[in-house]
Design a protein around this motif. Structure first.
Motif, PDB file in Angstrom:
ATOM      1  N   GLY A  71       0.690  -1.358  -0.242  1.00 33.25           N
ATOM      2  CA  GLY A  71      -0.063   0.035   0.029  1.00 33.25           C
ATOM      3  C   GLY A  71       1.135   1.293   0.031  1.00 33.25           C
ATOM      4  O   GLY A  71       0.484   2.360  -0.799  1.00 33.25           O
ATOM      5  N   VAL A  72       1.848   1.230   0.903  1.00 34.16           N
ATOM      6  CA  VAL A  72       2.865   2.549   0.972  1.00 34.16           C
ATOM      7  C   VAL A  72       3.416   2.624  -0.234  1.00 34.16           C
ATOM      8  O   VAL A  72       3.541   3.849  -0.821  1.00 34.16           O
ATOM      9  CB  VAL A  72       3.430   2.509   2.189  1.00 34.16           C
ATOM     10  CG1 VAL A  72       4.838   1.663   1.855  1.00 34.16           C
ATOM     11  CG2 VAL A  72       4.184   4.222   2.474  1.00 34.16           C
ATOM     12  N   THR A  73       4.079   1.527  -1.058  1.00 38.48           N
ATOM     13  CA  THR A  73       4.508   1.635  -2.265  1.00 38.48           C
ATOM     14  C   THR A  73       3.762   1.851  -3.167  1.00 38.48           C
ATOM     15  O   THR A  73       4.049   2.742  -4.211  1.00 38.48           O
ATOM     16  CB  THR A  73       5.533   0.226  -2.550  1.00 38.48           C
ATOM     17  OG1 THR A  73       6.244  -0.172  -1.420  1.00 38.48           O
ATOM     18  CG2 THR A  73       6.325   0.158  -3.630  1.00 38.48           C
ATOM     19  N   GLY A  74       2.666   1.465  -3.434  1.00 37.82           N
ATOM     20  CA  GLY A  74       1.626   1.761  -4.407  1.00 37.82           C
ATOM     21  C   GLY A  74       1.202   3.211  -4.143  1.00 37.82           C
ATOM     22  O   GLY A  74       1.166   3.988  -5.317  1.00 37.82           O
ATOM     23  N   TYR A  86      -1.160   0.498  -9.688  1.00 39.15           N
ATOM     24  CA  TYR A  86      -2.397  -0.452  -9.642  1.00 39.15           C
ATOM     25  C   TYR A  86      -2.023  -1.774  -9.152  1.00 39.15           C
ATOM     26  O   TYR A  86      -2.830  -2.138  -8.473  1.00 39.15           O
ATOM     27  CB  TYR A  86      -2.879  -0.423 -11.232  1.00 39.15           C
ATOM     28  CG  TYR A  86      -4.065  -1.333 -11.401  1.00 39.15           C
ATOM     29  CD1 TYR A  86      -5.321  -0.979 -11.104  1.00 39.15           C
ATOM     30  CD2 TYR A  86      -4.041  -2.626 -11.709  1.00 39.15           C
ATOM     31  CE1 TYR A  86      -6.448  -1.750 -11.035  1.00 39.15           C
ATOM     32  CE2 TYR A  86      -5.192  -3.568 -11.953  1.00 39.15           C
ATOM     33  CZ  TYR A  86      -6.246  -3.053 -11.426  1.00 39.15           C
ATOM     34  OH  TYR A  86      -7.323  -3.831 -11.691  1.00 39.15           O
ATOM     35  N   HIS A  87      -1.214  -2.358  -9.672  1.00 40.38           N
ATOM     36  CA  HIS A  87      -0.520  -3.444  -9.247  1.00 40.38           C
ATOM     37  C   HIS A  87      -0.440  -3.844  -7.891  1.00 40.38           C
ATOM     38  O   HIS A  87      -0.835  -4.643  -7.028  1.00 40.38           O
ATOM     39  CB  HIS A  87       0.377  -4.085 -10.041  1.00 40.38           C
ATOM     40  CG  HIS A  87       0.228  -4.095 -11.589  1.00 40.38           C
ATOM     41  ND1 HIS A  87      -0.930  -5.151 -12.108  1.00 40.38           N
ATOM     42  CD2 HIS A  87       0.485  -3.325 -12.612  1.00 40.38           C
ATOM     43  CE1 HIS A  87      -1.064  -4.830 -13.455  1.00 40.38           C
ATOM     44  NE2 HIS A  87      -0.276  -3.890 -13.763  1.00 40.38           N
ATOM     45  N   SER A  92      -2.257  -5.108  -2.420  1.00 41.24           N
ATOM     46  CA  SER A  92      -2.306  -4.665  -1.000  1.00 41.24           C
ATOM     47  C   SER A  92      -3.903  -4.965  -0.554  1.00 41.24           C
ATOM     48  O   SER A  92      -4.178  -5.329   0.694  1.00 41.24           O
ATOM     49  CB  SER A  92      -2.163  -3.015  -0.979  1.00 41.24           C
ATOM     50  OG  SER A  92      -2.613  -2.402   0.477  1.00 41.24           O
ATOM     51  N   LEU A  93      -4.784  -4.801  -1.711  1.00 44.08           N
ATOM     52  CA  LEU A  93      -6.139  -5.118  -1.449  1.00 44.08           C
ATOM     53  C   LEU A  93      -6.296  -6.527  -1.000  1.00 44.08           C
ATOM     54  O   LEU A  93      -7.063  -6.932  -0.078  1.00 44.08           O
ATOM     55  CB  LEU A  93      -7.024  -4.656  -2.580  1.00 44.08           C
ATOM     56  CG  LEU A  93      -8.567  -5.109  -2.389  1.00 44.08           C
ATOM     57  CD1 LEU A  93      -9.194  -4.449  -1.067  1.00 44.08           C
ATOM     58  CD2 LEU A  93      -9.189  -4.648  -3.698  1.00 44.08           C
ATOM     59  N   LEU A  94      -5.757  -7.453  -1.795  1.00 42.40           N
ATOM     60  CA  LEU A  94      -5.862  -9.053  -1.673  1.00 42.40           C
ATOM     61  C   LEU A  94      -5.325  -9.297  -0.284  1.00 42.40           C
ATOM     62  O   LEU A  94      -5.979 -10.195   0.409  1.00 42.40           O
ATOM     63  CB  LEU A  94      -4.981  -9.670  -2.625  1.00 42.40           C
ATOM     64  CG  LEU A  94      -5.682  -9.414  -4.029  1.00 42.40           C
ATOM     65  CD1 LEU A  94      -5.027 -10.002  -5.395  1.00 42.40           C
ATOM     66  CD2 LEU A  94      -7.300 -10.181  -4.391  1.00 42.40           C
ATOM     67  N   ALA A  95      -4.321  -8.614   0.095  1.00 44.78           N
ATOM     68  CA  ALA A  95      -3.727  -8.925   1.548  1.00 44.78           C
ATOM     69  C   ALA A  95      -4.626  -8.521   2.369  1.00 44.78           C
ATOM     70  O   ALA A  95      -4.673  -9.163   3.500  1.00 44.78           O
ATOM     71  CB  ALA A  95      -2.260  -8.468   1.416  1.00 44.78           C
ATOM     72  N   LEU A 130     -10.882   1.829  -2.608  1.00 42.42           N
ATOM     73  CA  LEU A 130     -11.018   3.051  -3.350  1.00 42.42           C
ATOM     74  C   LEU A 130      -9.754   3.481  -4.091  1.00 42.42           C
ATOM     75  O   LEU A 130      -9.607   4.169  -4.931  1.00 42.42           O
ATOM     76  CB  LEU A 130     -11.431   4.460  -2.152  1.00 42.42           C
ATOM     77  CG  LEU A 130     -12.868   4.313  -1.805  1.00 42.42           C
ATOM     78  CD1 LEU A 130     -13.203   5.279  -0.646  1.00 42.42           C
ATOM     79  CD2 LEU A 130     -13.913   4.490  -3.102  1.00 42.42           C
ATOM     80  N   LEU A 131      -8.608   3.145  -3.331  1.00 44.10           N
ATOM     81  CA  LEU A 131      -7.353   3.536  -3.956  1.00 44.10           C
ATOM     82  C   LEU A 131      -6.896   2.418  -5.193  1.00 44.10           C
ATOM     83  O   LEU A 131      -6.354   2.958  -6.156  1.00 44.10           O
ATOM     84  CB  LEU A 131      -6.150   3.235  -2.637  1.00 44.10           C
ATOM     85  CG  LEU A 131      -5.927   4.407  -1.567  1.00 44.10           C
ATOM     86  CD1 LEU A 131      -5.029   4.010  -0.665  1.00 44.10           C
ATOM     87  CD2 LEU A 131      -6.026   5.832  -2.193  1.00 44.10           C
ATOM     88  N   LEU A 132      -7.425   1.298  -5.137  1.00 38.45           N
ATOM     89  CA  LEU A 132      -7.381   0.530  -6.278  1.00 38.45           C
ATOM     90  C   LEU A 132      -8.138   1.116  -7.610  1.00 38.45           C
ATOM     91  O   LEU A 132      -7.651   1.316  -8.635  1.00 38.45           O
ATOM     92  CB  LEU A 132      -7.720  -0.904  -6.028  1.00 38.45           C
ATOM     93  CG  LEU A 132      -7.750  -1.967  -7.135  1.00 38.45           C
ATOM     94  CD1 LEU A 132      -6.048  -1.908  -7.737  1.00 38.45           C
ATOM     95  CD2 LEU A 132      -8.105  -3.054  -7.092  1.00 38.45           C
TER      96      LEU A 132
END
Length: 145
Positions: A71-74, A86-87, A92-95, A130-132
């Motif tokens: 998440g922070v890297t994204g 995006y990736h 992050s979302l899956l985790a 939302l971030l995705l």
């Protein structure tokens, strides 16, 4: 040769990116507090809750780490206007989802930590979604490439 056109993102794009970085940065701090068992971390919980956290399976801790660091890297990739965001935010979302399945259905964190756990769980999942979505829209609008 084809060229990829990139349009300048609006001002509010940078605000969303900054909020994303702060939000995920807070997640990293929470993870590090738990991983290193700091005094500040222990001060947030009762003895019973700390014992439960100590018994957390390694896969859940790994999901937590993956969620916050991806998440922070994204969020950083969003700031740098890179499609990789995006990736990373998908990872992050899956985790997050893996971690929340454990928290909600395996240990029933709401019963253990109180109703605030439901609010925080909902916020974490919502922010990740939302971030995705935001990163996908940024790609479609040509704000990131």
């Amino acid at each position: 040769m084809t060229s990829i056109s990139s349009s300048k993102p609006p001002f509010w794009y940078w605000i969303v990116c900054a909020i994303a970085l702060i939000w995920n940065g807070m997640g990293v701090m929470q993870y590090l507090g738990q991983a290193y068992n700091t005094d500040a971390f222990r001060g947030q919980y009762t003895t019973e809750q700390l014992e439960l956290l100590a018994d957390t399976p390694a896969w859940v801790t790994a999901a937590f780490a993956l969620a916050v660091f991806a998440g922070v890297t994204g969020a950083l990739a969003l700031l740098l206007r890179k499609k990789l965001a995006y990736h990373l935010l998908l990872i992050s979302l899956l985790a997050v989802m893996a971690q929340m399945v454990y928290n909600l259905f395996i240990i029933d964190s709401i019963a253990i930590y109180g109703p605030g756990a439901a609010t925080m769980t909902a916020m974490v999942i919502l922010f990740a979604i939302l971030l995705l979505w935001f990163s996908k829209k940024a790609i479609a609008k040509g704000w990131i490439s």
